[in-house]
Design an enzyme around this catalytic site. Sequence first.
Site, mmCIF file in Angstrom:
data_model
loop_
_atom_site.group_PDB
_atom_site.id
_atom_site.type_symbol
_atom_site.label_atom_id
_atom_site.label_comp_id
_atom_site.label_asym_id
_atom_site.label_seq_id
_atom_site.Cartn_x
_atom_site.Cartn_y
_atom_site.Cartn_z
ATOM 1 N N ALA A 10 30.886 69.194 42.472
ATOM 2 C CA ALA A 10 31.681 68.076 41.950
ATOM 3 C C ALA A 10 32.062 68.306 40.496
ATOM 4 O O ALA A 10 32.132 67.376 39.700
ATOM 5 C CB ALA A 10 30.891 66.775 42.090
ATOM 6 N N GLN A 73 27.735 72.326 34.953
ATOM 7 C CA GLN A 73 28.526 73.550 34.831
ATOM 8 C C GLN A 73 29.453 73.355 33.627
ATOM 9 O O GLN A 73 30.500 72.739 33.735
ATOM 10 C CB GLN A 73 29.338 73.818 36.102
ATOM 11 C CG GLN A 73 30.059 75.166 36.065
ATOM 12 C CD GLN A 73 30.976 75.386 37.259
ATOM 13 O OE1 GLN A 73 31.443 74.427 37.869
ATOM 14 N NE2 GLN A 73 31.245 76.643 37.582
ATOM 15 N N HIS A 363 43.099 20.324 50.037
ATOM 16 C CA HIS A 363 44.307 20.865 49.425
ATOM 17 C C HIS A 363 44.349 20.613 47.918
ATOM 18 O O HIS A 363 43.895 19.591 47.415
ATOM 19 C CB HIS A 363 45.588 20.289 50.058
ATOM 20 C CG HIS A 363 45.451 18.915 50.607
ATOM 21 N ND1 HIS A 363 45.828 18.585 51.883
ATOM 22 C CD2 HIS A 363 44.948 17.786 50.063
ATOM 23 C CE1 HIS A 363 45.574 17.306 52.099
ATOM 24 N NE2 HIS A 363 45.043 16.812 51.012
ATOM 25 N N ALA A 423 41.871 6.952 42.792
ATOM 26 C CA ALA A 423 42.933 7.933 42.562
ATOM 27 C C ALA A 423 43.481 7.811 41.148
ATOM 28 O O ALA A 423 43.620 6.713 40.608
ATOM 29 C CB ALA A 423 44.051 7.726 43.578
#
EC number: 2.7.7.23
Length: 455
Positions: A10, A73, A363, A423
Amino acid sequence: MSNRFAVILAAGQGTRMKSKLYKVLHSVCGKPMVQHVVDQVSALGFDEIVTIIGHGADAVKSQLGERVSYALQEEQLGTGHAVLQAESALGGRRGVTIVLCGDTPLLTAETIDHVMSYHEEEQAKATVLTAELADPTGYGRIVRNDKGLVERIVEHKDATSEEKQITEVNTGTYCFDNEALFQALKEVGNNNAQGEYYLPDVIQILQTKGEKVAAYKTAHVEETLGVNDRVALAQAEQVMKRRINEAWMRKGVTFIDPEQTYVSPDATIGQDTVIYPGTMVLGQTTIGEGCVLGPHTELKDSKIGNKTAVKQSVVHNSEVGERVSIGPFSHIRPASMIHDDVRIGNFVEVKKSTIGKESKASHLSYIGDAEVGERVNFSCGSITVNYDGKNKFLTKIEDDAFIGCNSNLIAPVTIGKGALIAAGSTITEDVPSDALSIARARQTNKEHYVTKKNN
């Protein structure tokens, strides 16, 4: 059975990907390619897995964590040089080592196990994983001797016209006697146009010494696909998506259109669930039995209970109970808990909240940083006002409360059990249980006002 080791390559830069993202970290079905390889190897219980890292080393280590050991590496001097970096971890140890590329996400644990078992049965020093291709152009050819063993691997550019007719190719996956591997690696030279040390040269070195080199030909050619560019990445995505979806269909899950449905390899789906097109089941999501998902739904790292429907909605990092209805166009944000028999309707957003059984927000509501009891009703336009520009505050709504249309609950606030919010109210103080709370301006009607104004 011998000790088993794996070396995963990798460290390559992956220039053909044309990307700032390190190649092996490009995702296939939502998971980095190298993670797929590590997952398959880990499933076999190897004694040690060494991942060779180079470009993007820190990013790879961050992704894989402590599941593997690492060898750096520093200079990319070829595949042989890359494997040699694992000597500090594996050198001198008896056993069998398989060398895999980190850009082969389709390779399965089953095939890996078959290669290693075949290698051990043949008592070979090396075994090459090969495949039969209808068009082998560009691949190294496998030349076998009269005993069926590998005589040599010939690169396409070096092959004779006769050798180019061979359709068995080298896939780039190898199995070695571990001690023989590291001894031979020290003999690999770099006398080639690129000045690099190539792993296939180990095969030639072992043959020169009279060692046995076998080949295991897989029938699953698609597993050997190496991803070097975006075209191959898309091909790998399609293959893995098909593999995952077909596996779930065989277990009793219905996909209305498998080509348009995306499921993570880490997801779990219960029997008799139906998934509609455009649905994405991502991460470690668990879906119960008898669910209906989609169309156009995204679920990520969440738990969905039995017989729940999620339609045209998004659920992230949350838990949803049984017989819940979500959507269309709902958004369940992280750290939410939706209990059984809840209804979350169209254009409702829930964030970091708990919603008790049988509650409804049908909703146009926002429920954020809230503890909601059972059988609570949110009417259209109900909002928990949780943020003052600096801090987030809790809204607590007890069982059987009714929140009227277009109500604002200014947190921190508690709505008592069975309370009714009229409300159009803006609630700034706690509301006692069973109380009616009205917090809005009194309506005034001025009769004949318009007629008088226009005269």
